[in-house]
Design an enzyme around this catalytic site. Structure first.
Site, mmCIF file in Angstrom:
data_model
loop_
_atom_site.group_PDB
_atom_site.id
_atom_site.type_symbol
_atom_site.label_atom_id
_atom_site.label_comp_id
_atom_site.label_asym_id
_atom_site.label_seq_id
_atom_site.Cartn_x
_atom_site.Cartn_y
_atom_site.Cartn_z
ATOM 1 N N CYS A 141 0.917 -1.228 -0.038
ATOM 2 C CA CYS A 141 0.056 0.012 -0.067
ATOM 3 C C CYS A 141 0.879 1.210 -0.020
ATOM 4 O O CYS A 141 1.334 1.751 1.121
ATOM 5 C CB CYS A 141 -0.823 -0.054 1.297
ATOM 6 N N CYS A 144 -0.495 4.286 2.158
ATOM 7 C CA CYS A 144 -0.453 3.952 3.621
ATOM 8 C C CYS A 144 1.037 4.201 3.875
ATOM 9 O O CYS A 144 1.451 4.752 4.912
ATOM 10 C CB CYS A 144 -0.443 2.381 4.021
ATOM 11 N N ASP A 145 2.072 3.748 3.108
ATOM 12 C CA ASP A 145 3.491 3.738 3.559
ATOM 13 C C ASP A 145 4.334 4.595 2.695
ATOM 14 O O ASP A 145 5.643 4.552 3.217
ATOM 15 C CB ASP A 145 4.011 2.028 3.791
#
Ligand code: NDP
Length: 315
Positions: A141, A144-145
């Protein structure tokens, strides 16, 4: 296990666009639905930044904000949204009887209808080094990261729309992004491919596969292999993003609900009906072809209508 069993008309499992749309329709039809959100409240769209293709947002919207809007809309009509996981189902009851569902191994619910909208999850390659370093530089992701790899070099594995989306998103943050594509062409749509052409710090290596992620506790690099020549090379990167597609979240229903060979729930004809009376499926859990937020929302609506009609026939 709780001593009391809650009896409800409609249980919705999953909180993506399919689940929330089902909830909006079911609550407006007075089915008083209860939704269990799963661990990732809002589903896959909460891992996306821009959503540009959902009708009604001329300037695009943010995935998390969109899911919050859908939640608020479902709650406005009386849906009870609960954070929790369905851990067991007993769907052996005959037509007209309620199905039993266990939440978080403790709470028992009897639901006359169930709408399964558990979606799909990102797939991984399965390499030992990849699995070991999830959370240590391997991710599925980018939104997300990606932030953790600012001004660093990363690779993205995959050649579909997701991979291009992830790669172009990361290119805005990172010094350099290298995409590993196993064939000599991308699967991604032409519109997505144009994004690559416009991105200077993004390189695509065709016929190339990930051989190993290098690093003990954190990613220090990767070894890749050209599947035509067999030639291997190491690339220094700190992040590895896997974007090779998704797997439907149907383990809970294995050997109970009819699925295809890849685990997607099979629905009957144009409906959302499964092989179990009173149990319906909507969204990515039953759709490996379109997999769009708007098509998931459409089938969520259908599932609520199917559930309402099923309950009417029992009266
Ligand atoms: P896809 O199945 O479309 O693509 C998967 C990609 O990963 C392919 O390039 C595939 O290669 C590659 N791949 C699969 N397994 C491996 C492996 N073991 N090793 C190396 N590479 C592998 O999945 P996506 O998640 O990209 O897209 C799913 C659906 O969602 C599509 O319908 C897509 O259009 C849609 N989508 C739309 C977006 C948008 O419009 N904004 C954004 C994201 C997704 P190969 O081609 O060789 O099979």
């Amino acid at each position: 296990m709780s001593s009391t069993t809650q009896k409800i008309k409609c249980l919705i499992i999953g909180s993506g666009p399919a689940g929330y749309t089902a909830a909006i329709y079911a609550s407006r039809a007075d089915l008083q639905p209860v939704m269990y959100t799963g661990m990732q409240m809002g589903g896959q769209l909460t891992t996306t930044t821009e959503v540009d293709n959902f009708p009604g947002y001329p300037k695009g919207t943010d995935g998390t904000a969109m899911m919050e809007d859908l939640k608020n809309q479902a709650e406005r009509f009386g849906t009870e949204v609960r954070f929790g996981m369905v851990t067991k189902v007993d769907l052996s009851n005959k037509e007209g009887q309620a199905h039993k569902v266990i939440i978080d191994n403790t709470t028992e619910i009897e639901a006359q209808t169930i709408i399964i909208a558990t979606g799909a999850s990102a797939k991984y390659l399965g390499l030992e080094s990849e699995q070991r370093l999830i959370g240590g530089g391997v991710s599925a992701c980018a939104t997300c990261d990606g932030f953790f790899y600012k001004n660093q070099e990363v690779i993205v594995v995959g050649g579909g729309d997701t991979a291009v989306e992830e790669a172009t998103y990361l290119a805005k943050l990172c010094k350099k992004v290298t995409m590993l594509v196993r064939r000599n062409e991308l699967r991604a749509s032409k519109a997505m491919q144009h994004r690559i052409e416009k991105t200077k710090n993004l390189e695509v290596l065709y016929n190339t596969e990930l051989d190993e992620v290098i690093g003990d506790n954190v990613v220090e690099g990767v070894r890749v292999v050209n599947n035509k020549t067999g030639k291997k090379q190491e690339i220094d990167v700190t992040g590895v993003f896997i974007a090779i597609g998704h797997k439907p979240n149907t383990d809970l229903f294995k050997n109970i609900i009819t699925m295809d060979e890849t685990g997607y729930i099979i629905t009957k004809g144009k409906s959302t009906k499964t092989n179990i009376p009173g149990v319906f499926a909507a969204g990515d859990v039953q759709d490996k072809e379109y997999r769009q937020a708007v098509t998931a929302a459409g089938t969520g609506c259908m599932a609520a209508l199917d559930a309402e009609r099923y309950l009417t026939t029992l009266e």
